[in-house]
Design a protein around this motif. Structure first.
Motif, PDB file in Angstrom:
ATOM      1  N   THR A 343       0.842  -1.189   0.000  1.00 36.55           N
ATOM      2  CA  THR A 343       0.000   0.000   0.000  1.00 36.55           C
ATOM      3  C   THR A 343       0.881   1.244   0.000  1.00 36.55           C
ATOM      4  O   THR A 343       2.077   1.180   0.292  1.00 36.55           O
ATOM      5  CB  THR A 343      -0.912   0.034   1.232  1.00 36.55           C
ATOM      6  OG1 THR A 343      -0.094   0.137   2.410  1.00 36.55           O
ATOM      7  CG2 THR A 343      -1.760  -1.232   1.318  1.00 36.55           C
ATOM      8  N   ILE A 344       0.276   2.372  -0.313  1.00 40.34           N
ATOM      9  CA  ILE A 344       1.018   3.631  -0.313  1.00 40.34           C
ATOM     10  C   ILE A 344       1.590   3.912   1.075  1.00 40.34           C
ATOM     11  O   ILE A 344       2.724   4.384   1.217  1.00 40.34           O
ATOM     12  CB  ILE A 344       0.103   4.787  -0.757  1.00 40.34           C
ATOM     13  CG1 ILE A 344      -0.339   4.582  -2.212  1.00 40.34           C
ATOM     14  CG2 ILE A 344       0.814   6.126  -0.611  1.00 40.34           C
ATOM     15  CD1 ILE A 344       0.791   4.582  -3.208  1.00 40.34           C
ATOM     16  N   ALA A 429      -4.646   3.927  -5.645  1.00 38.16           N
ATOM     17  CA  ALA A 429      -5.221   5.016  -4.854  1.00 38.16           C
ATOM     18  C   ALA A 429      -5.363   6.227  -5.764  1.00 38.16           C
ATOM     19  O   ALA A 429      -4.471   6.520  -6.570  1.00 38.16           O
ATOM     20  CB  ALA A 429      -4.338   5.347  -3.652  1.00 38.16           C
ATOM     21  N   VAL A 433      -6.756  10.745  -2.665  1.00 38.92           N
ATOM     22  CA  VAL A 433      -6.261   9.903  -1.573  1.00 38.92           C
ATOM     23  C   VAL A 433      -4.764  10.107  -1.383  1.00 38.92           C
ATOM     24  O   VAL A 433      -4.269  10.203  -0.255  1.00 38.92           O
ATOM     25  CB  VAL A 433      -6.583   8.424  -1.849  1.00 38.92           C
ATOM     26  CG1 VAL A 433      -5.938   7.525  -0.797  1.00 38.92           C
ATOM     27  CG2 VAL A 433      -8.085   8.205  -1.876  1.00 38.92           C
ATOM     28  N   LEU A 434      -4.025  10.188  -2.481  1.00 36.51           N
ATOM     29  CA  LEU A 434      -2.580  10.406  -2.384  1.00 36.51           C
ATOM     30  C   LEU A 434      -2.271  11.749  -1.731  1.00 36.51           C
ATOM     31  O   LEU A 434      -1.341  11.858  -0.919  1.00 36.51           O
ATOM     32  CB  LEU A 434      -1.949  10.341  -3.776  1.00 36.51           C
ATOM     33  CG  LEU A 434      -2.012   8.981  -4.485  1.00 36.51           C
ATOM     34  CD1 LEU A 434      -1.374   9.072  -5.858  1.00 36.51           C
ATOM     35  CD2 LEU A 434      -1.328   7.908  -3.651  1.00 36.51           C
ATOM     36  N   ARG A 436      -4.189  13.286   0.406  1.00 34.84           N
ATOM     37  CA  ARG A 436      -4.521  13.136   1.826  1.00 34.84           C
ATOM     38  C   ARG A 436      -3.425  12.391   2.579  1.00 34.84           C
ATOM     39  O   ARG A 436      -3.070  12.750   3.702  1.00 34.84           O
ATOM     40  CB  ARG A 436      -5.852  12.407   1.964  1.00 34.84           C
ATOM     41  CG  ARG A 436      -6.320  12.266   3.408  1.00 34.84           C
ATOM     42  CD  ARG A 436      -6.179  10.836   3.889  1.00 34.84           C
ATOM     43  NE  ARG A 436      -7.061   9.953   3.160  1.00 34.84           N
ATOM     44  CZ  ARG A 436      -6.935   8.637   3.141  1.00 34.84           C
ATOM     45  NH1 ARG A 436      -5.938   8.060   3.796  1.00 34.84           N
ATOM     46  NH2 ARG A 436      -7.771   7.878   2.447  1.00 34.84           N
ATOM     47  N   VAL A 437      -2.865  11.356   1.958  1.00 33.72           N
ATOM     48  CA  VAL A 437      -1.793  10.606   2.612  1.00 33.72           C
ATOM     49  C   VAL A 437      -0.575  11.495   2.827  1.00 33.72           C
ATOM     50  O   VAL A 437       0.020  11.515   3.916  1.00 33.72           O
ATOM     51  CB  VAL A 437      -1.417   9.366   1.779  1.00 33.72           C
ATOM     52  CG1 VAL A 437      -0.156   8.707   2.337  1.00 33.72           C
ATOM     53  CG2 VAL A 437      -2.563   8.367   1.766  1.00 33.72           C
ATOM     54  N   GLN A 505      -2.773   7.364   6.604  1.00 32.96           N
ATOM     55  CA  GLN A 505      -2.070   6.646   5.539  1.00 32.96           C
ATOM     56  C   GLN A 505      -2.887   5.484   4.977  1.00 32.96           C
ATOM     57  O   GLN A 505      -2.422   4.767   4.100  1.00 32.96           O
ATOM     58  CB  GLN A 505      -0.728   6.128   6.055  1.00 32.96           C
ATOM     59  CG  GLN A 505       0.270   7.227   6.375  1.00 32.96           C
ATOM     60  CD  GLN A 505       1.638   6.684   6.745  1.00 32.96           C
ATOM     61  OE1 GLN A 505       1.803   5.493   7.000  1.00 32.96           O
ATOM     62  NE2 GLN A 505       2.633   7.557   6.777  1.00 32.96           N
ATOM     63  N   GLN A 506      -4.100   5.309   5.476  1.00 31.29           N
ATOM     64  CA  GLN A 506      -4.929   4.202   5.011  1.00 31.29           C
ATOM     65  C   GLN A 506      -5.455   4.472   3.608  1.00 31.29           C
ATOM     66  O   GLN A 506      -6.035   5.521   3.335  1.00 31.29           O
ATOM     67  CB  GLN A 506      -6.108   3.990   5.962  1.00 31.29           C
ATOM     68  CG  GLN A 506      -7.033   2.872   5.540  1.00 31.29           C
ATOM     69  CD  GLN A 506      -8.115   2.617   6.563  1.00 31.29           C
ATOM     70  OE1 GLN A 506      -8.309   1.506   7.018  1.00 31.29           O
ATOM     71  NE2 GLN A 506      -8.828   3.660   6.941  1.00 31.29           N
ATOM     72  N   THR A 507      -5.267   3.506   2.718  1.00 31.95           N
ATOM     73  CA  THR A 507      -5.795   3.608   1.357  1.00 31.95           C
ATOM     74  C   THR A 507      -6.742   2.462   1.024  1.00 31.95           C
ATOM     75  O   THR A 507      -7.367   2.476  -0.036  1.00 31.95           O
ATOM     76  CB  THR A 507      -4.648   3.612   0.332  1.00 31.95           C
ATOM     77  OG1 THR A 507      -3.871   2.415   0.480  1.00 31.95           O
ATOM     78  CG2 THR A 507      -3.743   4.822   0.530  1.00 31.95           C
TER      79      THR A 507
END
Length: 556
Positions: A343-344, A429, A433-434, A436-437, A505-507
């Motif tokens: 995951t990212i 993602a 989302v990226l 936000r991470v 960091q949740q995707t």
């Protein structure tokens, strides 16, 4: 503003504080190289991609025929049993553009513990009527598919009506059985389901597959003046009056409607343990009986666990009753079934060593002034002690946010590209989302730094403050990542401690129609990204408030 300028000047002039920011950036940029690895492309199993570009699970046993144009299929499901009791084991009717993993589909089904459902295109799930429903019906009209359910086969309720874009004129439809892995403790266990179907009635132009492999139409066609709308009851004699022969995937036999049997794919009478094991591992084999073709779809895809030793998929037809055995699932892909993926958030593994560096620097930013007696000079310049604390927090938090945001903005695309180059599957993602991470990770590091600064004010000793902050921020998350930590404890640690903020960091998405191991170890958090960040914010506010009170009451 004068206090902010003074603190900014002081920060720039202290070489150790500047180096700590540089070290945190380097941790984020370089740390993933210690654990990222991949395999040769030819060793990587295919990850099916759904219509919306998402990774999906697309494995099930499919007993099908070809439908040209509009048509309808009705069946009574008289039994559904499983080896391990998987709640989402399912059996029903399915229509798809192609029996290939990732293809569009719509299905109406009976599940073991969740009643009647209508699902389509892997992500969408709609519950049906509750209680005593055994009859299912699937109707295709152009690109629109309607699923219905009934308790008696007479009074029907619509479960859902869905549209499958670009649905071809010729489609595959029939009976299916799937059994997702059952979540047990810290992992999952492969399950197998067996369902019995009877009273299979079809209307429309359905092509059958004869023993010689030639497709023939049942129900008539415009060229021979047949009535394609006339219902056909399946499970009786074949259209030409002959009994069909077929093989199942375990090398055994299938009994046709005429009572004849066919030899296995492994040779006449072959039913060795080796043959069964090959089939259970996902060997693609077909069975044919009374115009129906049966096969395990998705046997070679990533995440397909195969069959337990000594078991395999297949179907039998005796009179009007089909018995179908299958495994796999139709739905969103989950992490527990694809542990080889990344995951990212995992590409930002340097967040944790960077956090430790930031905690040390933040506590030293205050405690060194006490150690060397500089605090009196600082308070002389700014006699309002709380304002001095606020200025230090603003400078340190601002510097940390800006520098780590730049680091994450570079690390995410660079490491994503390298991971794909190493044949590491990366869960997709979107751009939002990226962002936000990246921004969330920077906010977490800045927030932890400010929290550590407040702890330094409260405890005054560097070692004590660093230990305390690491204990409540880094340690809970590391414990939650240990696979052997019970799930409820891992959920609690990432819900009430500052480590909850790592949810930014949740995707991965938790889907209610998929039973899996949803723990931080697999990339699933109990709180939403912003909910987790709120927990860290609450801790930081409380610590700063206590620090402000003590700062006003204590002597310098």
């Amino acid at each position: 503003m004068s206090l902010l300028r003074a603190e900014w000047t002081k920060f720039r002039s202290v070489r150790g504080w500047v180096l700590s920011s540089v070290a945190a950036v380097l941790m984020i940029l370089l740390f993933p190289v210690t654990g990222l690895s991949g395999g040769a492309p030819e060793e990587t199993a295919e990850v099916p991609t759904g219509p919306d570009g998402e990774p999906v699970a697309s494995a099930y046993y499919f007993v099908r025929r070809t439908l040209s144009g509009n048509g309808q299929l009705t069946v009574e499901v008289t039994g559904l049993s499983t080896l391990r009791g998987t709640p989402w084991a399912k059996a029903g009717l399915l229509i798809t553009t192609s029996p290939e993993p990732g293809a569009r589909y719509a299905a109406v089904m009976i599940t073991r513990d969740h009643g009647v459902r209508m699902q389509h295109d892997y992500l969408h799930d709609r519950p049906g009527p509750a209680g005593g429903t055994h009859w299912l019906r699937l109707t295709r009209s152009g690109a629109v598919v309607t699923g219905e359910a009934s308790a008696d086969g007479t009074h029907w309720s619509i479960v859902d009506t869905v549209r499958l874009p670009e649905l071809a004129t010729t489609v595959e439809a029939g009976l299916f059985v799937a059994a997702p892995p059952r979540a047990e403790g810290l992992g999952t266990a492969t399950d197998v389901a067996t369902a019995t179907f009877t009273n299979v009635v079809s209307t429309g132009r359905w092509a059958t597959v004869q023993p010689d492999g030639d497709p023939r139409e049942a129900g008539g066609s415009p060229s021979d003046d047949g009535d394609e709308s006339a219902p056909r009851v399946d499970g009786g004699a074949a259209p030409d009056g002959s009994g069909d022969r077929g093989t199942d995937t375990k090398g055994g036999t299938i009994t046709s409607s005429a009572g004849e049997t066919g030899t296995s794919a492994g040779g006449a009478g072959s039913d060795s343990e080796g043959d069964r094991r090959d089939a259970g591992a996902g060997r693609k084999a077909r069975a044919v009986a009374d115009g129906w073709t049966g096969e395990q779809v998705g046997a070679e895809t990533a995440g397909f666990g195969g069959y337990p030793p000594g078991m395999s998929g297949g179907f039998t037809l005796a009179g009007h009753e089909f018995t179908v055995t299958g495994t796999g699932d139709l739905g969103p892909a989950v992490r527990s079934e694809m542990p080889f993926g990344a995951t990212i958030g995992e590409l930002l593994a340097g967040t944790f060593p960077a956090m430790v560096v930031i905690v040390v620097a933040a506590t030293l930013m205050w405690t060194t002034e006490y150690r060397y007696g500089l605090i009196r000079s600082t308070l002389a310049v700014g006699p309002h002690r709380v304002r001095v604390l606020a200025a230090k927090a603003a400078v340190f938090g601002g510097v940390t946010f800006v520098t780590t945001l730049a680091a994450t903005a570079v690390a995410i695309p660079v490491w994503s590209s390298l991971a794909r180059g190493l044949s590491v599957y990366l869960f997709p993602a979107g751009t939002e989302v990226l962002f936000r991470v990246a921004a969330g990770t920077a906010a977490v590091l800045a927030g932890v730094g400010v929290l550590a600064l407040g702890a330094g004010v409260i405890l005054r000793r560097s070692a004590t403050a660093v230990t305390a902050v690491v204990t409540v921020t880094v340690l809970p998350y590391l414990l939650a990542l240990i696979p052997f930590v019970p799930g409820p404890m891992a959920q609690w640690l990432t819900r009430v401690t500052p480590a909850a903020a790592m949810a930014v960091q949740q995707t991965l998405i938790r889907y209610p129609q998929v039973d899996s191991v949803y723990t931080p170890t697999n990339g699933y958090y109990p709180l939403s990204p912003w909910g987790g960040l709120t927990v860290l914010g609450a801790w930081t506010v409380v610590v700063l408030a206590v620090a402000a009170v003590l700062l006003r009451r204590r002597d310098a």
